[in-house]
Design an enzyme around this catalytic site. Structure first.
Site, mmCIF file in Angstrom:
data_model
loop_
_atom_site.group_PDB
_atom_site.id
_atom_site.type_symbol
_atom_site.label_atom_id
_atom_site.label_comp_id
_atom_site.label_asym_id
_atom_site.label_seq_id
_atom_site.Cartn_x
_atom_site.Cartn_y
_atom_site.Cartn_z
ATOM 1 N N HIS A 119 3.420 -4.153 -2.669
ATOM 2 C CA HIS A 119 2.202 -4.007 -3.458
ATOM 3 C C HIS A 119 2.453 -4.340 -4.920
ATOM 4 O O HIS A 119 3.579 -4.233 -5.417
ATOM 5 C CB HIS A 119 1.660 -2.574 -3.368
ATOM 6 C CG HIS A 119 1.028 -2.242 -2.061
ATOM 7 N ND1 HIS A 119 -0.165 -2.795 -1.652
ATOM 8 C CD2 HIS A 119 1.424 -1.412 -1.064
ATOM 9 C CE1 HIS A 119 -0.478 -2.310 -0.459
ATOM 10 N NE2 HIS A 119 0.468 -1.475 -0.082
ATOM 11 N N HIS A 178 -0.371 3.278 1.570
ATOM 12 C CA HIS A 178 0.642 4.326 1.380
ATOM 13 C C HIS A 178 0.211 5.271 0.261
ATOM 14 O O HIS A 178 0.245 6.496 0.425
ATOM 15 C CB HIS A 178 1.987 3.695 1.041
ATOM 16 C CG HIS A 178 2.752 3.188 2.217
ATOM 17 N ND1 HIS A 178 2.266 2.198 3.043
ATOM 18 C CD2 HIS A 178 3.989 3.522 2.700
ATOM 19 C CE1 HIS A 178 3.164 1.941 3.991
ATOM 20 N NE2 HIS A 178 4.209 2.732 3.815
#
EC number: 3.1.3.9
Length: 340
Positions: free
Chosen positions: A167, A114
């Site tokens: 993450h 991302h």
């Protein structure tokens, strides 16, 4: 790395506790930062403002996501939502965190896709906009505004990934820096006007090289590259949150399909359709609706080979829809209307 991972978990806990009432906002931000959004949202919007910038967005999105896949296979990054359980670092004190529908991605975690794709793709957008503003106003301050918004977006996307436990902080930082560098490099190498064979070679080359790397790591080095998928299935709160379109090979087929589609679109109509601003706006609206429905097309997940073939075809269609079909239809009807 355990200390880095542990601090990342506590940061995610603090972020969830302090901004828990902003949950919907974080989920929207993480969807905007999804690499898929670069193909389905940023590309059509940018293309109908500037054809070169639109082609650059698709090109940069595909190459940066492909490189992200390669990095993930090599770096073996953990993801917070499974590391909490696997590490056994929190036996005495469990962190007060929870998962979301966007949490359970199945690929390795480092670097963040991302962050990396967002940094690369949006650099194309903001650098083009900054140059345009400076050329029109000669104001350095005004031209700097898009770059400031770029930094804000990267921070927001990174925090959203930490918030949903997808993450660790260092992974989004690594992804942002890598994407920024790729954005600068790739935006100067936009394949405008290249022959179809160029895109065919790039698409096939990326596919074969990724498969060769996968086979080499698994068979020659004995590395199990499905380890992350197994952990995601084991530790995801809900089985329905595990989606095949987040798997590494989905990214690969999306990138190869989009690049081949870009080549086909430029082959069918070199230079694209020349439309005034009003028809362009109409084309953007229709393209967005079309891509929304293309994205929602249900694909069979068994056998997986069929899913990946259809996923590939879906993203071959994306550039055709934006560059050829919709602008062509709008041109046809608006041209007739002018004649009448």
């Amino acid at each position: 790395m355990e200390a880095v991972y542990t601090h990342g978990i506590w940061m995610a806990e603090r972020l969830q506790q302090s901004t828990g009432n902003q949950e919907k906002m974080w989920l929207v931000v993480t969807h905007i930062g999804d690499p898929k959004a670069a193909f389905l949202l940023v590309f059509p919007f940018t293309y109908f403002v500037s054809k070169r910038a639109g082609v650059a967005v698709l090109w940069v999105a595909a190459i940066s996501e492909w490189l992200n896949l390669v990095f993930k296979w090599i770096l073996f990054g953990e993801r917070p939502f499974w590391w909490i359980g696997e590490s056994r670092q929190f036996v005495n004190k469990q962190p007060k965190v929870h998962q979301f529908s966007s949490t359970c991605e199945t690929g390795p975690g480092s670097p963040s896709g991302h962050a990396m794709v967002t940094a690369a793709v949006w650099w194309v957008v903001v650098s083009s906009l900054g140059s345009f503003l400076h050329s029109r106003t000669r104001s350095v301050l005004l031209a700097a505004v898009p770059y400031l918004l770029y930094v804000v977006m990267l921070v927001a996307v990174g925090l959203s990934r930490v918030f949903i436990l997808a993450h660790f902080p260092h992974q989004v930082v690594a992804g942002s820096i890598t994407g920024f560098i790729l954005g600068i490099i790739l935006s100067h190498r936009v394949p405008e006007g290249r022959p179809l064979v160029f895109f065919f070679k790039i698409s096939v080359g990326l596919l074969i090289s990724a498969l060769a790397l996968h086979v080499g790591l698994q068979q020659q080095l004995g590395i199990n590259l499905s380890w992350s998928i197994q952990l995601a299935k084991k530790w995801c709160s809900r089985a329905e949150w595990i989606r095949l379109d987040t798997a590494p090979f989905s990214s690969l087929t999306r990138d190869c399909g989009a690049l081949l589609g870009l080549g086909l679109a430029q082959y069918w109509k070199p230079g694209g359709w020349s439309l005034p601003w009003a028809p362009r706006a109409l084309s953007l609206a229709i393209s967005s609706m079309g891509l929304y429905h293309v994205n929602r097309l249900p694909l069979p997940i068994r056998p997986q080979a069929l899913f990946y073939v259809l996923f590939f075809i879906k993203f071959v269609i994306v550039p055709q829809l934006v560059i050829i079909f919709v602008p062509g239809l709008v041109h046809l009807f608006t041209h007739k209307k002018k004649k009448e």
